[in-house]
Design a protein around this motif. Sequence first.
Motif, PDB file in Angstrom:
ATOM      1  N   ASN A 236      33.430 -40.241   8.611  1.00 22.30           N
ATOM      2  CA  ASN A 236      32.669 -41.496   8.563  1.00 22.30           C
ATOM      3  C   ASN A 236      32.228 -41.965   9.955  1.00 22.30           C
ATOM      4  O   ASN A 236      31.141 -42.522  10.114  1.00 22.30           O
ATOM      5  N   ARG A 237      33.045 -41.733  10.960  1.00 21.70           N
ATOM      6  CA  ARG A 237      32.675 -42.140  12.315  1.00 21.70           C
ATOM      7  C   ARG A 237      31.437 -41.380  12.787  1.00 21.70           C
ATOM      8  O   ARG A 237      30.494 -41.971  13.342  1.00 21.70           O
ATOM      9  N   LEU A 238      31.427 -40.084  12.533  1.00 16.93           N
ATOM     10  CA  LEU A 238      30.304 -39.265  12.972  1.00 16.93           C
ATOM     11  C   LEU A 238      29.055 -39.533  12.137  1.00 16.93           C
ATOM     12  O   LEU A 238      27.930 -39.506  12.655  1.00 16.93           O
ATOM     13  N   LEU A 239      29.233 -39.794  10.849  1.00 18.04           N
ATOM     14  CA  LEU A 239      28.089 -40.138  10.004  1.00 18.04           C
ATOM     15  C   LEU A 239      27.409 -41.411  10.497  1.00 18.04           C
ATOM     16  O   LEU A 239      26.175 -41.499  10.545  1.00 18.04           O
ATOM     17  N   LYS A 240      28.210 -42.374  10.874  1.00 20.19           N
ATOM     18  CA  LYS A 240      27.649 -43.611  11.425  1.00 20.19           C
ATOM     19  C   LYS A 240      26.955 -43.351  12.751  1.00 20.19           C
ATOM     20  O   LYS A 240      25.878 -43.901  13.042  1.00 20.19           O
ATOM     21  N   LEU A 241      27.530 -42.474  13.562  1.00 19.60           N
ATOM     22  CA  LEU A 241      26.965 -42.138  14.866  1.00 19.60           C
ATOM     23  C   LEU A 241      25.559 -41.550  14.736  1.00 19.60           C
ATOM     24  O   LEU A 241      24.675 -41.809  15.558  1.00 19.60           O
TER      25      LEU A 241
ATOM     26  N   LEU B 263      28.248 -32.237  17.504  1.00 15.65           N
ATOM     27  CA  LEU B 263      27.741 -33.611  17.604  1.00 15.65           C
ATOM     28  C   LEU B 263      28.390 -34.309  18.793  1.00 15.65           C
ATOM     29  O   LEU B 263      29.534 -33.995  19.157  1.00 15.65           O
ATOM     30  N   PRO B 264      27.692 -35.250  19.428  1.00 18.09           N
ATOM     31  CA  PRO B 264      28.284 -35.971  20.559  1.00 18.09           C
ATOM     32  C   PRO B 264      29.637 -36.579  20.169  1.00 18.09           C
ATOM     33  O   PRO B 264      29.752 -37.199  19.112  1.00 18.09           O
ATOM     34  N   THR B 265      30.636 -36.366  20.986  1.00 20.39           N
ATOM     35  CA  THR B 265      32.013 -36.882  20.847  1.00 20.39           C
ATOM     36  C   THR B 265      32.794 -36.217  19.710  1.00 20.39           C
ATOM     37  O   THR B 265      33.967 -36.541  19.505  1.00 20.39           O
ATOM     38  N   GLN B 266      32.217 -35.306  18.955  1.00 16.45           N
ATOM     39  CA  GLN B 266      32.932 -34.629  17.869  1.00 16.45           C
ATOM     40  C   GLN B 266      34.069 -33.792  18.438  1.00 16.45           C
ATOM     41  O   GLN B 266      33.901 -33.080  19.429  1.00 16.45           O
ATOM     42  N   THR B 267      35.221 -33.867  17.800  1.00 20.89           N
ATOM     43  CA  THR B 267      36.369 -33.077  18.242  1.00 20.89           C
ATOM     44  C   THR B 267      36.549 -31.852  17.343  1.00 20.89           C
ATOM     45  O   THR B 267      36.063 -31.817  16.209  1.00 20.89           O
ATOM     46  N   MET B 268      37.287 -30.895  17.855  1.00 24.51           N
ATOM     47  CA  MET B 268      37.573 -29.698  17.068  1.00 24.51           C
ATOM     48  C   MET B 268      38.379 -30.065  15.822  1.00 24.51           C
ATOM     49  O   MET B 268      38.150 -29.502  14.736  1.00 24.51           O
ATOM     50  N   ASP B 269      39.298 -30.998  15.945  1.00 26.36           N
ATOM     51  CA  ASP B 269      40.090 -31.413  14.787  1.00 26.36           C
ATOM     52  C   ASP B 269      39.202 -32.038  13.705  1.00 26.36           C
ATOM     53  O   ASP B 269      39.417 -31.803  12.508  1.00 26.36           O
ATOM     54  N   GLU B 270      38.213 -32.818  14.124  1.00 22.99           N
ATOM     55  CA  GLU B 270      37.296 -33.417  13.149  1.00 22.99           C
ATOM     56  C   GLU B 270      36.481 -32.336  12.437  1.00 22.99           C
ATOM     57  O   GLU B 270      36.231 -32.421  11.231  1.00 22.99           O
ATOM     58  N   TRP B 271      36.066 -31.317  13.179  1.00 25.17           N
ATOM     59  CA  TRP B 271      35.314 -30.228  12.580  1.00 25.17           C
ATOM     60  C   TRP B 271      36.176 -29.441  11.597  1.00 25.17           C
ATOM     61  O   TRP B 271      35.726 -29.091  10.495  1.00 25.17           O
TER      62      TRP B 271
ATOM     63  N   PHE C  15      22.309 -39.209  24.806  1.00 27.98           N
ATOM     64  CA  PHE C  15      23.439 -38.434  24.290  1.00 27.98           C
ATOM     65  C   PHE C  15      23.281 -36.957  24.652  1.00 27.98           C
ATOM     66  O   PHE C  15      22.169 -36.459  24.835  1.00 27.98           O
ATOM     67  N   SER C  16      24.395 -36.254  24.709  1.00 25.95           N
ATOM     68  CA  SER C  16      24.360 -34.807  24.892  1.00 25.95           C
ATOM     69  C   SER C  16      25.338 -34.167  23.912  1.00 25.95           C
ATOM     70  O   SER C  16      26.293 -34.808  23.463  1.00 25.95           O
ATOM     71  N   ASN C  17      25.071 -32.894  23.577  1.00 26.65           N
ATOM     72  CA  ASN C  17      26.002 -32.221  22.685  1.00 26.65           C
ATOM     73  C   ASN C  17      27.192 -31.686  23.479  1.00 26.65           C
ATOM     74  O   ASN C  17      27.293 -31.897  24.684  1.00 26.65           O
ATOM     75  N   LEU C  18      28.073 -30.992  22.803  1.00 27.55           N
ATOM     76  CA  LEU C  18      29.332 -30.584  23.414  1.00 27.55           C
ATOM     77  C   LEU C  18      29.144 -29.391  24.349  1.00 27.55           C
ATOM     78  O   LEU C  18      28.093 -28.756  24.373  1.00 27.55           O
TER      79      LEU C  18
END
Length: 367
Positions: A122-127, A160-168, A201-204
């Motif tokens: 949900n955090r990334l969807l909002k982002l 995605l910007p700020t996306q973590t490996m755990d979230e993926w 923004f930038s990607n990872l």
Amino acid sequence: MMKNRHLYVHIPFCNNICYYCDFTRCRYNEGLVNQYLDSLHFELLHRVNNFDLDTIYIGGGTPSSLSNDQLTRLLMMLKPYAVNTIEYTFEANPDSLTLDKIMILKKFGVNRISLGVQSTNNRLLKLVNRYHDLNMVKEVIDNLIDNGISNISIDLIYSLPTQTMDEWKETIKEVLLLKIKHVSLYSLTIEENSVFNKKGFSNLDSETETNMYFYAVETLNKANINQYEIANFSYEGFESKHNIGYWKYDDFYGVGLGASCKLNDNRFDNTTNFMNYFKHDFINIDYKLSKKDNMFEMIMMSLRMKSGLDKKLFKYRYHEDVDKIFSEAININVNRENLINSSDNLKCTAKGLAILNTILEDFIEVS
């Protein structure tokens, strides 16, 4: 001459603009959509002359942003082309694919849905400015299956910007629990005209991005959602027939704002300007593909698939032996363990798929 059996239809409207998007699109406006459908119908009548199509793909934009009446109108104008269609795909977002729209799609023979999930977080969807959540995705999938459309694909974006490996990893885990047949993976590219770029923004970093990709490949394959193309995975028998047409370098029709079309060694790119489109000034770029162009592009597209390049088809189309024309590029990459060369196919190794752009540089030098 190849018989064209594929049609792409572009619907450039969205209820909301995703922050990563740089496709030809604009916000939904009822009057603008109606005017667009007028021009689209005119283009279909004047540019698509084959009514015996294997695949139709309605993409966007967000085709599910259309109203019920507009969706019915669109499918009515496509009805003559869909009589013998094997695969009829419709792109949709979970927040705009209502039960009524699903029933309309089923009525007109749509049998495959490409659902823009992108993430289950949900955090990334909002982002990225998306307006759905995982529960909505599950509800839409249940509604599709209940109404007889079970061939469901979902799109996912990583890096995605700020996306973590755990979230993926959590997203992949949740995706495996969905009742779907196909997954498409997209690494985020921040385009010049996207909101992400304008916001800075930038990607990872490349290492994290690579790790995300290979984690998804390994995990999906273990679940028998097998990789059949660089970014596409499915259960056996549910590969995208329309996209395989692109990757085999078949001819295809493309109608709508910004659509592309390849017919008889010619490529046509449609205008991205609404006013020009409404004046029926559809084609912006029209250029002839040379034999060398065609040979290279067939190699470039075919090597995306795990099955690779069909050598007999290559020879049938161009009356050339790929092993002779591109012998140096092939031998170099076989020796580097990037390619596997057999009597019937030329294909990438697992290592080669991940560095296809680098491999193609050797082929560009020859072509």
